[in-house]
Structures are given as C-alpha cells and as structure tokens.
Design a protein around this motif. Structure first.
Motif, PDB file in Angstrom:
ATOM      1  N   SER A   1       0.839  -1.228  -0.040  1.00 48.41           N
ATOM      2  CA  SER A   1       0.027   0.060  -0.227  1.00 48.41           C
ATOM      3  C   SER A   1       0.793   1.262   0.040  1.00 48.41           C
ATOM      4  CB  SER A   1      -0.997   0.074   1.326  1.00 48.41           C
ATOM      5  OG  SER A   1      -1.554   1.257   1.186  1.00 48.41           O
TER       6      SER A   1
ATOM      7  N   SER B   1       2.433   1.884  -3.435  1.00 49.88           N
ATOM      8  CA  SER B   1       1.395   2.378  -4.345  1.00 49.88           C
ATOM      9  C   SER B   1       1.104   3.682  -4.131  1.00 49.88           C
ATOM     10  CB  SER B   1       0.111   1.555  -4.334  1.00 49.88           C
ATOM     11  OG  SER B   1       0.588   0.209  -4.488  1.00 49.88           O
ATOM     12  N   ARG B   2       1.176   4.106  -2.861  1.00 46.90           N
ATOM     13  CA  ARG B   2       0.592   5.560  -2.634  1.00 46.90           C
ATOM     14  C   ARG B   2       1.713   6.641  -3.081  1.00 46.90           C
ATOM     15  NH1 ARG B   2       0.042   5.635   2.682  1.00 46.90           N
ATOM     16  NH2 ARG B   2       0.208   3.361   3.026  1.00 46.90           N
TER      17      ARG B   2
ATOM     18  N   THR C   1       2.131   6.804  -6.886  1.00 47.77           N
ATOM     19  CA  THR C   1       0.915   7.636  -7.193  1.00 47.77           C
ATOM     20  C   THR C   1       1.263   9.284  -6.888  1.00 47.77           C
ATOM     21  OG1 THR C   1      -0.764   5.971  -6.516  1.00 47.77           O
ATOM     22  CG2 THR C   1      -1.554   8.318  -6.814  1.00 47.77           C
TER      23      THR C   1
ATOM     24  N   ARG D   1      -7.243   3.353   0.652  1.00 45.83           N
ATOM     25  CA  ARG D   1      -6.386   4.710   1.096  1.00 45.83           C
ATOM     26  C   ARG D   1      -5.733   4.715  -0.363  1.00 45.83           C
ATOM     27  NH1 ARG D   1      -2.519   2.971   5.907  1.00 45.83           N
ATOM     28  NH2 ARG D   1      -1.877   5.044   5.364  1.00 45.83           N
ATOM     29  N   VAL D   2      -5.485   3.804  -1.061  1.00 41.49           N
ATOM     30  CA  VAL D   2      -4.748   3.787  -2.354  1.00 41.49           C
ATOM     31  C   VAL D   2      -5.701   4.575  -3.392  1.00 41.49           C
ATOM     32  CG1 VAL D   2      -3.837   2.591  -4.493  1.00 41.49           C
ATOM     33  CG2 VAL D   2      -3.326   1.901  -1.962  1.00 41.49           C
TER      34      VAL D   2
ATOM     35  N   VAL E   1      -5.770   8.536  -2.438  1.00 36.95           N
ATOM     36  CA  VAL E   1      -4.775   9.021  -2.819  1.00 36.95           C
ATOM     37  C   VAL E   1      -4.710   9.238  -4.410  1.00 36.95           C
ATOM     38  CG1 VAL E   1      -2.249   9.121  -3.084  1.00 36.95           C
ATOM     39  CG2 VAL E   1      -3.314   8.552  -0.920  1.00 36.95           C
TER      40      VAL E   1
ATOM     41  N   THR F   1      -4.545  12.993  -6.457  1.00 41.27           N
ATOM     42  CA  THR F   1      -3.531  13.201  -7.298  1.00 41.27           C
ATOM     43  C   THR F   1      -4.043  13.489  -8.578  1.00 41.27           C
ATOM     44  OG1 THR F   1      -2.984  11.197  -7.471  1.00 41.27           O
ATOM     45  CG2 THR F   1      -1.603  12.359  -5.923  1.00 41.27           C
TER      46      THR F   1
ATOM     47  N   VAL G   1      -2.230  15.724   1.545  1.00 41.99           N
ATOM     48  CA  VAL G   1      -2.056  14.263   1.358  1.00 41.99           C
ATOM     49  C   VAL G   1      -1.038  13.722   2.030  1.00 41.99           C
ATOM     50  CG1 VAL G   1      -1.336  12.827  -0.453  1.00 41.99           C
ATOM     51  CG2 VAL G   1      -2.799  14.673  -0.814  1.00 41.99           C
TER      52      VAL G   1
ATOM     53  N   GLU H   1       1.061  11.393   2.021  1.00 36.58           N
ATOM     54  CA  GLU H   1       2.175  10.674   1.354  1.00 36.58           C
ATOM     55  C   GLU H   1       2.953  11.679   0.711  1.00 36.58           C
ATOM     56  OE1 GLU H   1      -1.040   7.930   2.265  1.00 36.58           O
ATOM     57  OE2 GLU H   1      -0.910   9.820   1.185  1.00 36.58           O
TER      58      GLU H   1
END
Length: 556
Positions: free
Chosen positions: A339, A342-343, A346, A475-476, A479, A483, A539, A541
């Motif tokens: 996860s 991936s985030r 992104t 969650r992914v 995000v 984005t 965000v 991340e």
C-alpha cells in the motif's frame, strides 16, 4: 538490466528467504548513489537517442536500426535474462555459505551461462534474416527488412556482452557492491554518443536499395553500438578483482539450480508471452508510415523516464521490506508495504504524467525536430507521448505488483496476467492498424500499450486481493483521486497559461523556440499547481515521498 526497447521489462528479483537477507542493508544504503547513477544513465541514454534522431532522422534508417537493436535484448531475455534477474542473486548469496565461499558455484554458473550465451549468439546471428522478417512488416513498402538484417548482423553479438554484464553484476551485487554496475551503463552511453558523432561526420549515406554491408556509416553505427555494450561489461572486471573473484572454467550443473526450475520456466513463459505482443507491436509500426518504430522507441523512452528515475528509486528502498515480510510470512506487513509503495508512486508519478499529457507535443518538437528529424515527425512523437502518459502510474503499479508476487515465490501469476494483457493488446493493435491513418498508427500503438498496463494493474490488484485479503485499497484509491484531481487542475491551468503565451509569442519565433517556451511554461505551471494542491489537500504521502527523494539525492 535496462533494455533499450519498449514493451519488455526484466522480471523483478524474487525473495530467497533467509539467504537473501544479507544484501538488503547495503542495497538500502546504496540507493542514493544508484538513483544518481540511474538518472545520469537515463539522461545520457536519452541524449544519444536524440543524437540519432538528429543525424539519421525519424525515417527508415532509424527504423531499421531500432528494430535490429531490439533483437539482442529479446534473445538475451529469452536465453537468460528473466531467470538471471529472478533467481541468480539469491542463489549466489546462499552459495557464500559454502566452504569455498561460493567460488565453485559462481564459476559453474559463469561457465554454463557463457556457454549458453555464446551458442545462442551464434545461432541468433545465423538466423538474423528470419528475426527481422518476424519483427518487420515491409509489405507496405515503408520498412526495409534488408537494412535491418544488415544492422542485426552487427548488433546481435551484443547478446554475449549483455549476458556477461548481467552475470558479473549478479556476482558483485551478492557481495554488496553496487556502484560499478550502476555506472557502467553511463560509459556505454558515452561510447554510443561518440559513435553517433563519428557517424555524423563520415561522408556518404547508407544505401537502401541495394543494402551494402560495406557501407562505412552502417559499419560505424553497428560496430560502435556493439562496442558500447562490450565496454559496459568489461567495466566490471576491475571491481571483481577488488572483491577477490578469479574466474576458472568449471563444468557441471549445481543441484541448487534445480530448486528454482519450475519458477524459471514460468519466468521464461512471462518473457516469451511478452515478446508475442512485441512482435505484433513492431509489425504494426513498420507497416505504418516510415519512422514509426523509431518514434515509438523514443516515445517509450520518455514514457519510462519518470518511473525509471523516481519509481525505481522509491521501490529500491521499499523492496527489502517487501522481501523480508514475504520471507517471514507476515501478510499484514506485506500489505502495508504494498500500500505504501502504491501511494508513494501515485503522489510522485501522477503530476509528472500530467506534465507529459499537456506538454507532450511541445516536448517532441523541442527535443526531436533538429537535423534530419522534421517538425512533423517530432510532433507525432510528442502526441503519442501525450496520449499514453496516463499509463505511467499503471505501469509502475504493475512493476510493484510483480515484485510482490516474486517476493512470495509466485512466478505463475505474473505470467498468467501477462497472457491476459497480451490477449487484450493484440486485437487492439490490429484495430489501430486497420482504422487509423498510417502516420497516426504510432499514436494508437502507444495508447494501446498504456491501456494494457491499466488492465495489468487492475488484474494484479484483484489477484493480490484474493491471495492476501484486504489490501488497504480505499487508502490507495483516495490518494489516486486526490492526485488525479491535482494533476487535472494543473493541466487546465497550464492550458490557459499556454493560450496566453501564444497571444504574446510573435510568429517569427518559429516552431522550435515556441515549443521550448511552451514546454517550459506548461511543465512548470502543471508541477507547481499539482504539488501545491496536494499540499493543500494535506495528502500524507506527499511529505515522505519528497523526503525520500531528497535523501536519495543528498546521498553520495
């Protein structure tokens, strides 16, 4: 190993359980230097591609060279590449526990590998005409299979040097030595840049009908590029001597290679199936307008650039965690790291995709419209990039998912996913060839390529959900939505800024200066707006992603 053609990526390395853990701390520590080397390698590789477009144009000569220069990568991957990338480093690490420190096993591996490579290279050179006929469709008169065959005779010996570089790199990586393997491709690119410079000043032109193997330009380009790969491999020899390795021919098959036999067959299947898609892709391109294969190759290089510099650096840091979690059977930690990867991908890649979408056409003209490369073909390249840029994140997610599957020692699922991607891709490629104008075929092919990565990313996520359970998908997705909204807003604002620029830009500026100004304005506006909105959206991340890149750049 970094390939020079689109459509195929080496299989990611598999976890080797406890035996593979030793190199992980050094890999993380060396990630900054590797990221810098990767950036320099990408830039220099990009420079020689631009050089070639300038001196040879985006025409049949460049097409023929591009197809022929793809063949050594393809044959190498089928012979050894996928298996090397997936199983050899873990086996070398395990062999270090042998009484001789793994020297016997390493020598047997090199002996078997080099024998296979030498035999495969000899056969490939003999079959060069068949290879070019397979990968090129000259029925429309837009391709020159004879010229591609002539280039192939000079370029196919690269197979040996690709394989030697990969084998020697595996030995060094198993001993925690990463620098020479990261920087050697830069030297290769410099050799090719010098080669293209010599090609430019050598008088005459390459004969197209009939094709003459004795043409000086043909020999300079073919032999010079092959010499670059040879130098890349030889660059590793001093580092091997420093770590105390001495090669001796040692015949025999180590029993440990059989442990991964079934996995290796699935990996070879993955490579072979991906090449079916590549064959159709190249045939469709070469049947379209002249220059299609060269335009595709350069557009694909630009497509991969954000992932190659940022995505690979991020994944290099997170891969040890994925491998440890998989080896320990810690599903919760594996899902957390999947996860997170991936985030982070992104947050860093979607704004860059937005830049390529809005500024793609300007990028093509700004970089590729000089010398013998015309503005029209350069613009075609840029449009192809713009239409496919949405696939950069799916591509990165597919690469991350493959690493998770291989970390779990599952080589079967990635191969089955590749089957589905190829089955979806092939009819769409033929539809592109049938419905689009010849000069627009390359745009359609890039679009189909990007769509196939969307299919692969969705399939991979579904398969991992079945294997691992809940994947923190919301969650992914959250995000991704944030984005995409930020990137889309950046595109809209950049479009408005570009309209204002065109109002004040005089007609005397010309297409090239105009393209440079548009590329700069659109790129800066999109990046500022996109990352500004991500900060406004808070965000979470964004901060670790930026901090990770900052640390990678500061490390030496």
């Amino acid at each position: 190993m970094t390939t020079r053609s689109g459509g195929t990526s080496p299989a990611p390395a598999m976890s080797s359980g406890t035996g593979a853990r030793a190199p992980q701390p050094s890999l993380a520590k060396a990630s900054g230097s590797m990221a810098i080397a990767t950036l320099v390698s990408r830039i220099t590789g990009f420079v020689w591609k631009i050089q070639l477009a300038w001196v040879a144009g985006l025409t049949v000569v460049n097409d023929s060279f591009t197809v022929a220069n793809t063949l050594p990568n393809i044959v190498y991957e089928l012979l050894l590449g996928g298996v090397l990338a997936s199983v050899v480093v873990p086996l070398l690490v395990r062999a270090q526990d042998d009484p001789d420190g793994g020297a016997g096993y390493t020598n047997r591996l090199l002996t078997v590998g080099m024998t296979l490579l030498l035999a495969g290279t000899a056969i490939a050179v003999a079959l060069a005409p068949l290879f070019t006929r397979l990968y090129m469709d000259d029925s429309t008169g837009q391709a020159n299979a004879g010229l591609a065959t002539a280039f192939a005779y000079l370029l196919l010996p690269e197979i040996v040097f690709y394989g030697l570089f990969a084998l020697l790199s595996a030995i060094l990586q198993a001993k925690h030595v990463f620098g020479p393997t990261a920087w050697a491709p830069v030297i290769n690119n410099v050799v090719i840049m010098v080669t293209i410079g010599v090609y430019a000043v050598v008088p005459g032109e390459i004969s197209l009908d009939p094709v003459r193997m004795g043409d000086v330009k043909l020999l300079v380009l073919g032999l010079g590029v092959t010499a670059g790969i040879a130098v890349q491999a030889v660059m590793l020899l001093p580092a091997l001597r420093r770590v105390g390795f001495r090669f001796r021919w040692t015949w025999g098959i180590d029993s440990r290679l059989k442990e991964f036999g079934g996995l290796a067959l699935w990996i070879l299947g993955y490579v072979a199936i991906s090449q079916v898609g590549m064959v159709i892709t190249t045939r469709v391109l070469t049947a379209g307008a002249a220059g299609g294969a060269a335009i595709y190759s350069n557009a694909w290089l630009l497509f991969q650039l954000p992932y190659g510099v940022i995505g690979v650096s991020l994944l290099t840091a997170i891969m040890p965690r994925l491998s440890r979690a998989a080896a320990d059977g810690d599903t919760e930690r594996l899902i957390d790291d999947l996860s997170l990867g991936s985030r982070l991908s992104t947050v860093m890649l979607v704004p860059l995709s937005a830049v390529l979408t809005i500024a793609g056409s300007a990028i093509g003209v700004a970089l590729f419209s000089y010398g013998n490369a015309g503005v029209a073909n350069a613009e075609r390249l840029g449009v192809a990039l713009a239409f496919s840029a949405f696939g950069i994140l799916p591509y990165a997610l597919v690469m991350l998912q493959l690493r998770v599957f291989y970390a779990m020692k599952d080589a079967r699922t990635p191969t089955l996913i590749m089957v589905v991607m190829t089955v979806v891709k092939i009819p769409l490629l033929y539809l592109v060839a049938a419905r689009l104008r010849p000069e627009d075929v390359v745009i359609g092919v890039m679009l189909v390529n990007a769509l196939s990565f969307v299919v692969g990313a969705v399939l991979g996520q579904m398969w991992l959900w079945v294997r691992l359970g809940r994947l923190q998908s919301m969650r992914v997705v959250r995000v991704i939505v944030q984005t995409v909204l930020a990137g889309g807003t950046g595109i809209a604002v950049a479009y408005g800024a570009n309209l204002l620029l065109r109002l004040v830009l005089p007609d005397s500026a010309g297409p090239r200066l105009g393209a440079w100004l548009e590329m700069t304005v659109q790129g800066l506006v999109t990046i500022v707006v996109a990352f500004g909105l991500l900060a406004l959206f808070r965000v979470p991340e964004l901060q670790p992603a930026v901090a990770r890149i900052t640390r990678l750049v500061r490390r030496r």
